[in-house]
Design an enzyme around this catalytic site. Structure first.
Site, PDB file in Angstrom:
ATOM      1  N   GLY A   1       0.875  -1.409   0.084  1.00  0.00           N
ATOM      2  CA  GLY A   1       0.650  -0.073  -0.069  1.00  0.00           C
ATOM      3  C   GLY A   1       1.150   1.262   0.043  1.00  0.00           C
ATOM      4  O   GLY A   1       1.669   1.503   1.175  1.00  0.00           O
TER       5      GLY A   1
ATOM      6  N   SER B   1      -1.472   7.039  14.604  1.00  0.00           N
ATOM      7  CA  SER B   1      -2.061   7.708  14.159  1.00  0.00           C
ATOM      8  C   SER B   1      -1.181   9.307  14.278  1.00  0.00           C
ATOM      9  O   SER B   1       0.238   8.599  15.059  1.00  0.00           O
ATOM     10  CB  SER B   1      -2.750   8.464  15.795  1.00  0.00           C
ATOM     11  OG  SER B   1      -3.731   9.780  15.837  1.00  0.00           O
TER      12      SER B   1
ATOM     13  N   LYS C   1      -6.691   2.253  18.985  1.00  0.00           N
ATOM     14  CA  LYS C   1      -6.589   3.106  17.834  1.00  0.00           C
ATOM     15  C   LYS C   1      -8.217   3.224  17.578  1.00  0.00           C
ATOM     16  O   LYS C   1      -8.136   4.605  17.661  1.00  0.00           O
ATOM     17  CB  LYS C   1      -5.901   2.620  17.086  1.00  0.00           C
ATOM     18  CG  LYS C   1      -6.530   3.497  15.427  1.00  0.00           C
ATOM     19  CD  LYS C   1      -5.656   5.091  15.733  1.00  0.00           C
ATOM     20  CE  LYS C   1      -5.044   5.640  15.069  1.00  0.00           C
ATOM     21  NZ  LYS C   1      -6.637   5.681  13.817  1.00  0.00           N
TER      22      LYS C   1
ATOM     23  N   HIS D   1      -8.981   5.397  20.836  1.00  0.00           N
ATOM     24  CA  HIS D   1      -8.390   6.907  20.105  1.00  0.00           C
ATOM     25  C   HIS D   1      -8.794   8.015  19.140  1.00  0.00           C
ATOM     26  O   HIS D   1      -9.398   9.482  19.125  1.00  0.00           O
ATOM     27  CB  HIS D   1      -6.631   6.513  19.715  1.00  0.00           C
ATOM     28  CG  HIS D   1      -6.300   8.203  18.724  1.00  0.00           C
ATOM     29  ND1 HIS D   1      -6.686   8.362  17.780  1.00  0.00           N
ATOM     30  CD2 HIS D   1      -5.520   8.749  19.363  1.00  0.00           C
ATOM     31  CE1 HIS D   1      -5.961   9.677  17.523  1.00  0.00           C
ATOM     32  NE2 HIS D   1      -5.019   9.249  18.218  1.00  0.00           N
ATOM     33  N   ASN D   2      -9.782   7.272  18.605  1.00  0.00           N
ATOM     34  CA  ASN D   2     -10.192   7.561  17.356  1.00  0.00           C
ATOM     35  C   ASN D   2     -12.003   8.573  17.657  1.00  0.00           C
ATOM     36  O   ASN D   2     -12.024   9.482  17.166  1.00  0.00           O
ATOM     37  CB  ASN D   2     -10.472   7.161  15.931  1.00  0.00           C
ATOM     38  CG  ASN D   2      -9.420   7.077  15.163  1.00  0.00           C
ATOM     39  OD1 ASN D   2      -8.251   7.199  15.731  1.00  0.00           O
ATOM     40  ND2 ASN D   2      -9.555   7.026  13.893  1.00  0.00           N
TER      41      ASN D   2
ATOM     42  N   GLU E   1     -11.021  11.484  19.806  1.00  0.00           N
ATOM     43  CA  GLU E   1     -11.140  12.867  19.081  1.00  0.00           C
ATOM     44  C   GLU E   1     -12.197  12.995  18.063  1.00  0.00           C
ATOM     45  O   GLU E   1     -12.634  14.455  17.557  1.00  0.00           O
ATOM     46  CB  GLU E   1     -10.061  11.673  17.735  1.00  0.00           C
ATOM     47  CG  GLU E   1      -9.772  12.549  16.427  1.00  0.00           C
ATOM     48  CD  GLU E   1      -9.154  11.483  15.253  1.00  0.00           C
ATOM     49  OE1 GLU E   1      -9.646  11.649  14.172  1.00  0.00           O
ATOM     50  OE2 GLU E   1      -8.092  11.246  15.416  1.00  0.00           O
TER      51      GLU E   1
ATOM     52  N   ARG F   1     -21.923  14.483  13.943  1.00  0.00           N
ATOM     53  CA  ARG F   1     -21.935  14.107  12.694  1.00  0.00           C
ATOM     54  C   ARG F   1     -22.660  13.609  11.735  1.00  0.00           C
ATOM     55  O   ARG F   1     -23.318  13.962  10.531  1.00  0.00           O
ATOM     56  CB  ARG F   1     -20.849  12.768  12.709  1.00  0.00           C
ATOM     57  CG  ARG F   1     -19.327  13.687  12.735  1.00  0.00           C
ATOM     58  CD  ARG F   1     -17.955  13.474  12.467  1.00  0.00           C
ATOM     59  NE  ARG F   1     -17.335  13.454  12.945  1.00  0.00           N
ATOM     60  CZ  ARG F   1     -15.866  13.399  12.215  1.00  0.00           C
ATOM     61  NH1 ARG F   1     -15.538  12.024  11.802  1.00  0.00           N
ATOM     62  NH2 ARG F   1     -14.868  13.951  13.700  1.00  0.00           N
TER      63      ARG F   1
END
Length: 472
Positions: A13, A131, A185, A188-189, A192, A290
């Site tokens: 990738g 991140s 993670k 974490h998001n 965020e 959102r």
């Protein structure tokens, strides 16, 4: 294929993240191989690789053959089906003890399944969150690997070299077994999401409630970054309000549609917290907002229907801005507290054996939610490893008590002025509910027993009870 040597690590990738991380590794003296089925991406890396020990190819078999055995290969491809597709394509060329490291934002339950399936083929697998965006990948990110300690130790020198550094410490650590890295993670998001929503709400208060210009808002956020709310997200917010649109000559922020979509990690955090029965209302509200932002036509119709008045707060503007900063500070602490509470519950439920002090430590640099307050959070978990919720720490609780009244004032005058600040409101409600020795849940128990015979518990006796609630 004529290679001068076998390469130390591979990357599948070669988009912006993969290419930048590979260049970062090469700059730290590691020989690396990169693969992508898109010739343009291979050529882009080949161009940037000038003078570095990098091998680029669009042929999977050649790529895998080029890597030193037992191989270590990082995937940076979109989460979901693309990960499984790449793994299935690679497996025929892999051998015993080769290691695949999925560094995308994969759902943690998928990581568990992949780990078990590949283990049956004697292939090692790790889920590893990263991140910091493209800049972090190139200059130093916060890296969150999970999996076996033995697998981590194979790539530890590479990860410690390319991770962000705070006081000389690399922002990377093996966090726990199986999907621990991807779970951390994900949370974490989620944090965020929460902090971004809170910042957006302070913007709404300044724009709609105080009538500040973009330049004034730019100055506020810039000044805030020199206070206790210092963080990467506050820093970039200040930059955003200073950016002029090349097309119109106006501030770019005013030319951007007020719709914010999501890719799923915030939603996964909310879903996982519900499964673990851990309340995270600030993060939940950020996900909800959102979604609500995408209903722009309905919002426009409702705006006309309810005829929102133009309202500006009275009083001293500078005093209000101080109150707003303090309110934001308390709400940010609520958001971190909620996120770490999920990590604590998940560690027990999934046997991750997470160390929250370590997580706070590696979040201090490179990642999107890096902030000054993480030093205080790290200290809290250092003092008490088994701290169930950050709101119970003596130092942090004092900071909250010192500033909570300003959060109440902001929620009050924003409500009166019809400025939507659901994240700040949710944070205040969470604080009040969490710190209440009595909640009206006894009524809910009674209602459930009344209509469904679900039983209830008593204060004065152990066990469960049922009552015929009909008054004869």
């Amino acid at each position: 294929m004529n290679l001068k040597h076998e390469y130390e690590i591979g990357m599948v990738g070669l988009g912006v993240m993969g290419r930048n991380l590979l260049l970062n590794m090469a700059d730290h003296g590691f020989s690396v191989a990169g693969y992508d089925n898109d010739p343009a991406k291979v050529e882009a890396l080949r161009t940037e690789a000038h003078g570095r020990d990098i091998y680029c190819t669009g042929y999977l078999r050649e790529f895998i053959t080029s890597i030193r055995k037992p191989r270590a290969i990082i995937l940076l491809v979109p989460a979901g089906a693309p990960v499984d597709m790449v793994i299935n394509e690679m497996v025929p060329y892999l051998e015993k003890d080769d290691l695949i490291i999925d560094s995308g934002n994969s759902y943690f339950k998928d990581t568990n399944v992949r780990t078990i399936k590949l283990r049956e083929k004697n292939i090692q697998f790790m889920g590893m969150g990263i991140s910091g965006g493209e800049e972090g990948a190139r200059k130093g990110a916060s890296i969150m690997p999970g999996g076996s300690r033995k697998s981590y130790e194979r790539i530890q020198p590479v990860l410690e070299a390319v991770a962000a550094k705070v006081n000389g410490e690399p922002c990377v650590a093996c966090l726990g077994s199986l999907s621990a890295g991807h779970f951390v993670k994900m949370v974490h998001n989620g944090i965020e999401y929460g902090i971004m929503q809170l910042i957006a709400e302070t913007y709404a208060v300044m724009k709609q409630g105080l009538g500040l210009s973009d330049e004034e808002i730019h100055n506020v956020y810039t000044s805030w970054n020199n206070t206790e709310v210092n963080s990467y997200l506050i820093e970039i917010t200040g930059h955003i309000f200073g950016k002029v649109d090349d097309k119109t000559g106006k501030r770019l922020i005013d030319e951007i549609l007020d719709v914010a979509r999501q890719k799923g990690t915030g939603m996964w955090t909310s879903q996982s917290a519900m499964e673990l029965q851990v309340p995270i209302p600030t993060i939940d509200m950020a996900v909800t907002m959102r979604d609500l932002s995408t209903f722009e036509k309905q919002r426009s119709s409702a705006n006309n229907l309810y005829q929102r008045p133009v309202f500006h707060f009275g009083g001293n503007r500078e005093d209000t801005l101080i109150q707003l900063r303090n309110a934001f500070y308390v709400a940010v602490l609520m958001t971190y507290a909620q996120g770490f509470a999920v990590l604590t519950a998940a560690s027990d439920k999934y046997d991750y054996q997470l160390d929250n002090e370590t997580i706070a430590r590696i979040w201090r640099g490179g990642c999107i939610i890096r902030a000054a307050v993480l030093e205080d959070i790290m200290a809290a978990f250092h003092i008490r490893k088994d701290l169930p919720n950050l709101l119970l720490d003596s130092s942090l609780s004092q900071l909250i008590k010192d500033n909570q009244q300003d959060l109440r004032k902001v929620v009050s005058f924003a409500s009166e002025g019809r400025v939507p600040i659901p994240g700040l409101m949710a944070s205040l409600s969470y604080l009040d509910a969490f710190s209440s020795s009595w909640l009206p849940a006894n009524l809910i128990q009674a209602q459930r027993d009344y209509f469904g015979a679900h039983t209830y518990e008593r204060i004065d006796s152990k066990g469960t009870f049922h009552t015929d609630w009909q008054i004869k």
